[in-house]
Scaffold this motif. Sequence first.
Motif, PDB file in Angstrom:
ATOM      1  N   HIS A  28    -121.046 -71.849  13.763  1.00  0.00           N
ATOM      2  CA  HIS A  28    -121.734 -70.960  12.829  1.00  0.00           C
ATOM      3  C   HIS A  28    -121.488 -71.402  11.386  1.00  0.00           C
ATOM      4  N   GLY A  29    -122.079 -70.689  10.449  1.00  0.00           N
ATOM      5  CA  GLY A  29    -122.094 -71.106   9.057  1.00  0.00           C
ATOM      6  C   GLY A  29    -120.886 -70.644   8.265  1.00  0.00           C
ATOM      7  N   GLY A  30    -120.988 -70.760   6.947  1.00  0.00           N
ATOM      8  CA  GLY A  30    -119.888 -70.442   6.060  1.00  0.00           C
ATOM      9  C   GLY A  30    -119.404 -69.020   6.222  1.00  0.00           C
ATOM     10  N   SER A  31    -118.099 -68.847   6.316  1.00  0.00           N
ATOM     11  CA  SER A  31    -117.408 -67.557   6.402  1.00  0.00           C
ATOM     12  C   SER A  31    -117.545 -66.865   7.747  1.00  0.00           C
ATOM     13  N   ALA A  32    -118.327 -67.414   8.658  1.00  0.00           N
ATOM     14  CA  ALA A  32    -118.650 -66.710   9.901  1.00  0.00           C
ATOM     15  C   ALA A  32    -117.721 -67.130  11.041  1.00  0.00           C
ATOM     16  N   ASP A  56    -113.787 -70.002  16.338  1.00  0.00           N
ATOM     17  CA  ASP A  56    -113.485 -69.707  14.941  1.00  0.00           C
ATOM     18  C   ASP A  56    -113.103 -70.998  14.235  1.00  0.00           C
ATOM     19  N   GLN A  57    -113.858 -71.357  13.211  1.00  0.00           N
ATOM     20  CA  GLN A  57    -113.431 -72.481  12.387  1.00  0.00           C
ATOM     21  C   GLN A  57    -112.221 -72.056  11.544  1.00  0.00           C
ATOM     22  N   ARG A  58    -111.580 -73.015  10.919  1.00  0.00           N
ATOM     23  CA  ARG A  58    -110.466 -72.681  10.034  1.00  0.00           C
ATOM     24  C   ARG A  58    -110.911 -71.606   9.029  1.00  0.00           C
ATOM     25  N   ASP A  59    -110.009 -70.729   8.717  1.00  0.00           N
ATOM     26  CA  ASP A  59    -110.235 -69.633   7.769  1.00  0.00           C
ATOM     27  C   ASP A  59    -111.213 -68.580   8.272  1.00  0.00           C
ATOM     28  N   THR A  60    -111.482 -68.547   9.582  1.00  0.00           N
ATOM     29  CA  THR A  60    -112.262 -67.448  10.150  1.00  0.00           C
ATOM     30  C   THR A  60    -111.553 -66.938  11.398  1.00  0.00           C
ATOM     31  N   GLY A  61    -111.745 -65.660  11.691  1.00  0.00           N
ATOM     32  CA  GLY A  61    -111.224 -65.085  12.924  1.00  0.00           C
ATOM     33  C   GLY A  61    -109.744 -65.318  13.113  1.00  0.00           C
ATOM     34  N   GLN A  62    -109.388 -65.768  14.324  1.00  0.00           N
ATOM     35  CA  GLN A  62    -107.996 -65.961  14.696  1.00  0.00           C
ATOM     36  C   GLN A  62    -107.510 -67.397  14.507  1.00  0.00           C
ATOM     37  N   SER A  63    -108.335 -68.253  13.914  1.00  0.00           N
ATOM     38  CA  SER A  63    -107.904 -69.621  13.658  1.00  0.00           C
ATOM     39  C   SER A  63    -107.054 -69.690  12.387  1.00  0.00           C
ATOM     40  N   THR A  64    -106.433 -70.845  12.184  1.00  0.00           N
ATOM     41  CA  THR A  64    -105.525 -71.033  11.045  1.00  0.00           C
ATOM     42  C   THR A  64    -106.201 -70.659   9.728  1.00  0.00           C
ATOM     43  N   ARG A 182    -110.152 -58.616  13.265  1.00  0.00           N
ATOM     44  CA  ARG A 182    -109.474 -59.737  13.930  1.00  0.00           C
ATOM     45  C   ARG A 182    -109.203 -60.915  13.000  1.00  0.00           C
ATOM     46  N   ALA A 183    -109.657 -60.853  11.765  1.00  0.00           N
ATOM     47  CA  ALA A 183    -109.460 -61.973  10.841  1.00  0.00           C
ATOM     48  C   ALA A 183    -108.018 -62.035  10.353  1.00  0.00           C
ATOM     49  N   ARG A 184    -107.481 -63.235  10.268  1.00  0.00           N
ATOM     50  CA  ARG A 184    -106.154 -63.401   9.666  1.00  0.00           C
ATOM     51  C   ARG A 184    -106.200 -63.071   8.182  1.00  0.00           C
ATOM     52  N   SER A 185    -107.282 -63.482   7.508  1.00  0.00           N
ATOM     53  CA  SER A 185    -107.481 -63.147   6.101  1.00  0.00           C
ATOM     54  C   SER A 185    -108.976 -63.128   5.836  1.00  0.00           C
ATOM     55  N   TYR A 186    -109.541 -61.929   5.697  1.00  0.00           N
ATOM     56  CA  TYR A 186    -110.981 -61.840   5.490  1.00  0.00           C
ATOM     57  C   TYR A 186    -111.373 -62.352   4.108  1.00  0.00           C
ATOM     58  N   GLU A 187    -110.492 -62.185   3.143  1.00  0.00           N
ATOM     59  CA  GLU A 187    -110.788 -62.720   1.809  1.00  0.00           C
ATOM     60  C   GLU A 187    -110.836 -64.239   1.847  1.00  0.00           C
ATOM     61  N   ALA A 188    -109.917 -64.864   2.586  1.00  0.00           N
ATOM     62  CA  ALA A 188    -109.958 -66.317   2.725  1.00  0.00           C
ATOM     63  C   ALA A 188    -111.233 -66.755   3.428  1.00  0.00           C
ATOM     64  N   SER A 189    -111.678 -65.968   4.405  1.00  0.00           N
ATOM     65  CA  SER A 189    -112.911 -66.304   5.117  1.00  0.00           C
ATOM     66  C   SER A 189    -114.096 -66.376   4.157  1.00  0.00           C
ATOM     67  N   PHE A 190    -114.127 -65.474   3.192  1.00  0.00           N
ATOM     68  CA  PHE A 190    -115.277 -65.403   2.288  1.00  0.00           C
ATOM     69  C   PHE A 190    -115.058 -66.174   0.990  1.00  0.00           C
TER      70      PHE A 190
END
Length: 269
Positions: A28-32, A56-64, A182-190
């Motif tokens: 999926h795309g950025g932040s997703a 989950d790519q890095r910085d999304t969901g349960q990934s690093t 479920r995100a480790r850091s939603y701010e990092a995701s976005f």
Amino acid sequence: MKTYPVNGVELCAETFGSSDDPAVLLIHGGSASMLWWSADQCARLAARGRYVIRYDQRDTGQSTSYPVGQPGYSMRDLAADAVGLLDALGIDRAHVVAMSMSGGIGLILGVDYPSRVASLTFVSTSTGADNLPAPTVEYLAPPDFTDPVAVEEYVVRAIEAEAAGYFDEPSARELVREDMARARSYEASFTNHYAMDFNGPVGGGFGDLSMPVLVVHGSADPVLPLPHGEAVRDAVPGARLVVLDGVGHGVPEARWDEFVDVLTAHTVV
């Protein structure tokens, strides 16, 4: 869902269907996170005889996850992660479906790792050429990420702005709440996907792709208007463009069966 050690990080992934069937890797795309490919969508594709992987790519969901504004990776690293995940799953080749910003990852995979890619599908993405039309979408001001209510509203309204009319608010809110939980850091995701180094393939460009390529694009995409999808088609020898009439950015649930039909036909190689 299971977490795999890949390239020194942890990637969370989930599979659907039989591993004996052709593999389809959804990026999926950025932040997703992987949730943006819904489980129901994945199950529909698996029911058509495909082994479907979402992750989950890095910085999304349960990934690093990384500190906000300090992504420890580039786009090439994210492409290498996709290859590493295939290795972890024991998959030699996969049909890669790359959405929006991750079209760049799909390009790197196709050019620099061609033996691992059976086919490519670019969804709502772009070549990035300077002469293509600018987005027409309007977003709310970025939220205070310490306020979960404001964050939820921001993401729901962003989904609505990109949807071009295909918008189900209860489903959107359910997705956002589950994603936030479920995100480790939603701010990092976005934040971090847009702060990384957007380096491209080292072995060429769109014109060097040798596998079958499908381009899927909504006619009403306000983020990357249709000429972006047409440019991808024109840049890849033999590529096929499928235009989803009236659709915005991505493929809405209401048009998923149509997308599955097209994708199933494309992934027989």
